[in-house]
Design an enzyme around this catalytic site. Structure first.
Site, PDB file in Angstrom:
ATOM      1  N   GLU A   1     -22.961 -12.510 -12.899  1.00  0.00           N
ATOM      2  CA  GLU A   1     -23.886 -11.459 -12.472  1.00  0.00           C
ATOM      3  C   GLU A   1     -24.934 -11.179 -13.544  1.00  0.00           C
ATOM      4  O   GLU A   1     -26.096 -10.879 -13.237  1.00  0.00           O
ATOM      5  CB  GLU A   1     -23.109 -10.176 -12.129  1.00  0.00           C
ATOM      6  CG  GLU A   1     -22.082 -10.332 -11.011  1.00  0.00           C
ATOM      7  CD  GLU A   1     -22.685 -10.883  -9.729  1.00  0.00           C
ATOM      8  OE1 GLU A   1     -23.880 -10.646  -9.477  1.00  0.00           O
ATOM      9  OE2 GLU A   1     -21.968 -11.553  -8.974  1.00  0.00           O
TER      10      GLU A   1
ATOM     11  N   ASP B   1     -23.951 -19.441 -12.400  1.00  0.00           N
ATOM     12  CA  ASP B   1     -22.678 -20.051 -12.817  1.00  0.00           C
ATOM     13  C   ASP B   1     -22.826 -20.719 -14.178  1.00  0.00           C
ATOM     14  O   ASP B   1     -21.967 -20.577 -15.058  1.00  0.00           O
ATOM     15  CB  ASP B   1     -22.225 -21.094 -11.785  1.00  0.00           C
ATOM     16  CG  ASP B   1     -21.552 -20.473 -10.578  1.00  0.00           C
ATOM     17  OD1 ASP B   1     -21.284 -19.258 -10.607  1.00  0.00           O
ATOM     18  OD2 ASP B   1     -21.300 -21.207  -9.608  1.00  0.00           O
TER      19      ASP B   1
END
Length: 419
Positions: free
Chosen positions: A278, A361
């Protein structure tokens, strides 16, 4: 002529449903490449036989519903137009000289009709999710969320549609451009109030309770030069067994939100990877890129509407019971075309979104430096949601805003092997 249109629409919908059924249930087995069998991305290594069976069934049914519901929506709008219902709704709405009340009455009747038509389908999806152990929400709570949805959408729709049709009356040629200009501040305003006004209507949000975990997150945020005072958790355990985390809001209302199911079922190391993911969105400005992309898509979409709406009215106005674009009972045609454009823009939007998720990621892998926790976390997420780790191509194009778990886990595994 209207009857012919209705019959043709039903026949076309029936053929489409049959094609999608064969494609999803008989032409795709959901397998994985032989080269990845036995690897951490192979669901047989982290799911039980029962979970694999349920995952396959659940995914196929959900995918099938997705692909047939949007065309069903188009068919419903077409029926509302050619049956004269939309015209009747506007006629029944002429109970006041106040234009905003006239619009609100029409929109209430239209919204109520669509709510009633789609309610059995929504209820089936609710019972499906509960039957497969994803949803834990009781019916009164689910019904409450539906009612809140109805009124929130209704209020926003009344504002948007009233302004839109006022602009159409003021400028029949440039209304789309003025509407687009207004979507910019309005969209940012909605994103700003979403976390503090709209989201709390559905769930309770509060600062992260686990202070030890909070300290770890703050240290991670400090390393990435990110202000992390806006980390919240939300009570989702009463509604679902699935896990999630997301970024929401803009400006001083931006925040990272963790579901309590995520906090309860993942280790601190796995949660830190999710937080790193995030934070990757924050660092790479994905929220603001998303806003820019939305504004660009609105520009193209409104321009296309300004060309397609008058053409359909000129050519098929008698069949659709529409004399002028300025009449609010032309709204179902606008909604039909908009839904069509949005549906076929999904592959483009999802491609960009998957790229951003892959970038997030990669950022998390670099900052957290614990790929094993990333793999185990993704495996648990897939198990909890009975995710389809390797979906059919059309499903990936139209539904997946994130890379499939097969790709995400395999990418991390390759990172480990390359070290």
């Amino acid at each position: 002529m209207a009857k012919k249109w209705g019959i043709r629409g039903l026949v076309a919908f029936g053929i489409y449903v049959l094609i999608m059924y064969v494609y999803l249930f008989h032409l795709n087995n959901g397998g994985i490449p032989d080269s990845l069998k036995g690897s951490p991305s192979d669901p047989e290594t982290f799911m039980t036989d029962q979970e694999l069976l349920l995952s396959g069934e659940y995914s196929k049914i959900r995918n099938f519903l997705f692909f047939i519901l949007t065309p069903f929506e188009w068919l419903l709008y077409l029926f509302i137009l050619i049956s004269g219902l939309s015209y009747l709704f506007e006629k029944w709405s002429n109970v006041t000289k106040w234009k905003i009340m006239h619009n609100a009455t029409y929109l209430f009747l239209l919204s109520l009709l669509t709510f009633i038509v789609f309610f059995p389908i929504d209820y089936f999806r609710y019972t499906l999710s509960k039957g497969y152990g994803i949803s834990t929400q009781e019916f009164p709570s689910w019904m409450r969320d539906n009612i809140i949805d109805f009124w929130v959408n209704f209020v926003i729709t009344v504002i948007v549609i009233s302004v839109l049709y006022w602009l159409i009356k003021k400028s029949t040629k440039k209304w789309w451009f003025y509407a687009w200009l207004l979507t910019i501040p309005f969209s940012i305003f909605l994103m700003y109030i979403q976390p503090v006004i709209i989201d709390p209507l559905y769930n309770e949000f509060y600062p992260l309770k686990d202070k030890e975990l909070e300290e770890k997150i703050l240290l991670l945020a400090e390393e990435a030069n990110i202000p992390a005072e806006h980390v919240f958790e939300v009570n989702m355990a009463d509604k679902t067994n699935a896990m999630n985390a997301y970024v929401t809001g803009v400006g001083d209302n931006s925040r990272i939100v963790l579901w309590d199911t995520t906090l309860n079922r993942l280790s601190d190391e796995e949660i830190l990877f999710i937080m790193g993911h995030e934070m990757g969105h924050y660092v790479e400005k994905h929220i603001y890129i998303g806003i820019f992309g939305y504004i660009l898509m609105m520009f193209v979409g409104l321009w296309l509407l300004s060309k397609l709406m008058p053409w359909f009215i000129r050519k098929y106005g008698k069949i659709l019971k529409i004399e002028s674009l300025q009449q609010i009972h032309s709204l179902p045609l606008l909604l039909l075309i908009s839904s069509f454009l949005l549906f076929f823009s999904n592959p483009l939007y999802n491609t960009v979104s998957r790229y951003q998720e892959a970038r997030a990621d990669q950022f998390a892998i670099e900052i957290v430096e614990n790929p094993e926790a990333a793999i185990s976390g993704f495996q648990k997420l897939a198990k909890a949601g009975l995710s389809e780790v390797n979906p059919p191509t059309l499903v990936k194009w139209f539904r997946y805003t994130h890379p499939p778990m097969l790709e995400r886990i395999n990418t991390i595994e390759e990172t480990i092997n390359n070290k």
